[in-house]
Enzyme design. Sequence first.
Site, PDB file in Angstrom:
ATOM      1  N   ALA A  13     -20.952 -13.036  39.760  1.00 42.65           N
ATOM      2  CA  ALA A  13     -20.551 -12.342  40.993  1.00 42.65           C
ATOM      3  C   ALA A  13     -20.873 -10.849  40.921  1.00 42.65           C
ATOM      4  O   ALA A  13     -20.591 -10.111  41.869  1.00 42.65           O
ATOM      5  CB  ALA A  13     -19.048 -12.541  41.237  1.00 42.65           C
ATOM      6  N   ARG A  15     -23.287  -7.270  40.267  1.00 44.77           N
ATOM      7  CA  ARG A  15     -24.359  -6.683  41.072  1.00 44.77           C
ATOM      8  C   ARG A  15     -25.737  -7.208  40.666  1.00 44.77           C
ATOM      9  O   ARG A  15     -26.552  -7.545  41.523  1.00 44.77           O
ATOM     10  CB  ARG A  15     -24.305  -5.158  40.969  1.00 44.77           C
ATOM     11  CG  ARG A  15     -23.015  -4.602  41.588  1.00 44.77           C
ATOM     12  CD  ARG A  15     -22.914  -3.097  41.483  1.00 44.77           C
ATOM     13  NE  ARG A  15     -23.943  -2.430  42.268  1.00 44.77           N
ATOM     14  CZ  ARG A  15     -25.020  -1.849  41.757  1.00 44.77           C
ATOM     15  NH1 ARG A  15     -25.211  -1.833  40.453  1.00 44.77           N
ATOM     16  NH2 ARG A  15     -25.905  -1.285  42.537  1.00 44.77           N
ATOM     17  N   ASN A 131     -25.184  -5.403  28.481  1.00 43.33           N
ATOM     18  CA  ASN A 131     -25.370  -4.383  27.437  1.00 43.33           C
ATOM     19  C   ASN A 131     -24.215  -4.283  26.451  1.00 43.33           C
ATOM     20  O   ASN A 131     -23.097  -4.590  26.800  1.00 43.33           O
ATOM     21  CB  ASN A 131     -25.576  -3.023  28.112  1.00 43.33           C
ATOM     22  CG  ASN A 131     -27.014  -2.860  28.552  1.00 43.33           C
ATOM     23  OD1 ASN A 131     -27.930  -3.264  27.851  1.00 43.33           O
ATOM     24  ND2 ASN A 131     -27.199  -2.280  29.726  1.00 43.33           N
ATOM     25  N   ASP A 159     -37.366  -2.066  31.349  1.00 46.71           N
ATOM     26  CA  ASP A 159     -37.945  -0.844  30.770  1.00 46.71           C
ATOM     27  C   ASP A 159     -39.472  -0.909  30.823  1.00 46.71           C
ATOM     28  O   ASP A 159     -40.143   0.083  31.121  1.00 46.71           O
ATOM     29  CB  ASP A 159     -37.493  -0.695  29.308  1.00 46.71           C
ATOM     30  CG  ASP A 159     -35.999  -0.843  29.168  1.00 46.71           C
ATOM     31  OD1 ASP A 159     -35.275   0.043  29.611  1.00 46.71           O
ATOM     32  OD2 ASP A 159     -35.552  -1.883  28.628  1.00 46.71           O
ATOM     33  N   HIS A 187     -33.036  -1.712  23.753  1.00 50.09           N
ATOM     34  CA  HIS A 187     -32.887  -1.368  25.168  1.00 50.09           C
ATOM     35  C   HIS A 187     -31.808  -0.289  25.245  1.00 50.09           C
ATOM     36  O   HIS A 187     -30.635  -0.558  25.486  1.00 50.09           O
ATOM     37  CB  HIS A 187     -32.478  -2.597  25.989  1.00 50.09           C
ATOM     38  CG  HIS A 187     -31.990  -2.207  27.361  1.00 50.09           C
ATOM     39  ND1 HIS A 187     -32.830  -1.710  28.335  1.00 50.09           N
ATOM     40  CD2 HIS A 187     -30.746  -2.196  27.904  1.00 50.09           C
ATOM     41  CE1 HIS A 187     -32.122  -1.427  29.410  1.00 50.09           C
ATOM     42  NE2 HIS A 187     -30.855  -1.705  29.179  1.00 50.09           N
TER      43      HIS A 187
END
Length: 329
Positions: A13, A15, A131, A159, A187
């Site tokens: 749900a 973004r 992340n 990236d 990353h």
Amino acid sequence: MSKVVRVAVTGAAGRVSSSLIVRLASGEVFGPETKVVLQLLELPAALKNLEGAMYELQDCGFSTLKDVVITDDANVAFKDANWALLVGAAPRGPGEQRKDLIRKNGPIFVGQGRAIAKHAASDVRVLVVGNPCNTNCLIAYKNGRDVPADRWHAMTRLDHNRAVSALAAKAGTTNDAVTCMTIWGNHSNTQFPDFTNAKIGGKPATGVITDRAWLEGTFVPNTQERGKFIIDTTKVSSSFSAANGAIDHVKTLVRGTAAGDWTSAAIVSKGEYGVPAGLVFGYPCTSSGDGNWKVVEGLTFDEFGQKKFKTSLDELLQEQEVVKDLLPS
Ligand code: NAI
């Protein structure tokens, strides 16, 4: 009979996933002949929003969408999944350091790694987006050891796309002219977007963009800090570009890389380029479209590149140290 692909998406749900699930359902990735079952995982508090997303997916009327499962149980979400896209993770809070985020999100990937190993299909491929994605992927892989090491990936494709776009703009050409780009390492803002091995229009990028000061002093830091730049501009982190990176990652595994080109993905190292085996490290990768990555070997670095590579490797080794209690030996 058409083929069915089950795709589990976590943080469904959120973004990033809101863009991701529509494109997965649309047939864009797996083609018009393949039916997609989306198996969407969220925290209990977000299930109502996810229910809304499910209704909207139904209302798109995609011929390729077979079913949508919504759940807060990882065992249900990963059941028979052919792909597991791990996007769900807590964002960094005010005053929190990267180290705090690693400790906060790490445990999520212990449980999800185990659930994938227990319930997913035998051909499952896992892409970690949440992340810090390299180290979260390391945690999931170490806790999901029944799934072979080469199936676990973390996302550096956003990236990569950012770096391609920046070089194309500087050279006054289009994105498709930029090839052989690599995001080495983590990353994070230590990543090395490698202009030294990249090509523009088939020629070395350094021969087309001769302003070395710009390459080292603007291109590299701007690519490293692009995520922060988006947050500073919009107050929220990248969403549809991140979803696009995940879509590109999966699409490349399904369709393959173009001859003479490669892409960027963080994968479990087998020791290539001197990286300790087992670390999830960003490499140049090719695929024949069979769902597997192959690391491009034999690239070389100049002194600048060697320094950047080492900085990112050192950061990943430090992150590994921070979560070592979450990594079964
Ligand atoms: P968001 O906050 O909008 O959505 C995250 C969702 O994950 C929330 O709906 C939350 O309820 C859910 N969630 C949290 N813990 C969960 C768990 N244990 N199981 C299932 N769901 C859980 O965040 P957004 O913007 O969608 O970003 C998601 C992640 O992707 C973040 O970690 C972000 O840093 C990362 N990201 C990574 C990028 C990359 O290039 N690797 C690029 C952009 C974002």
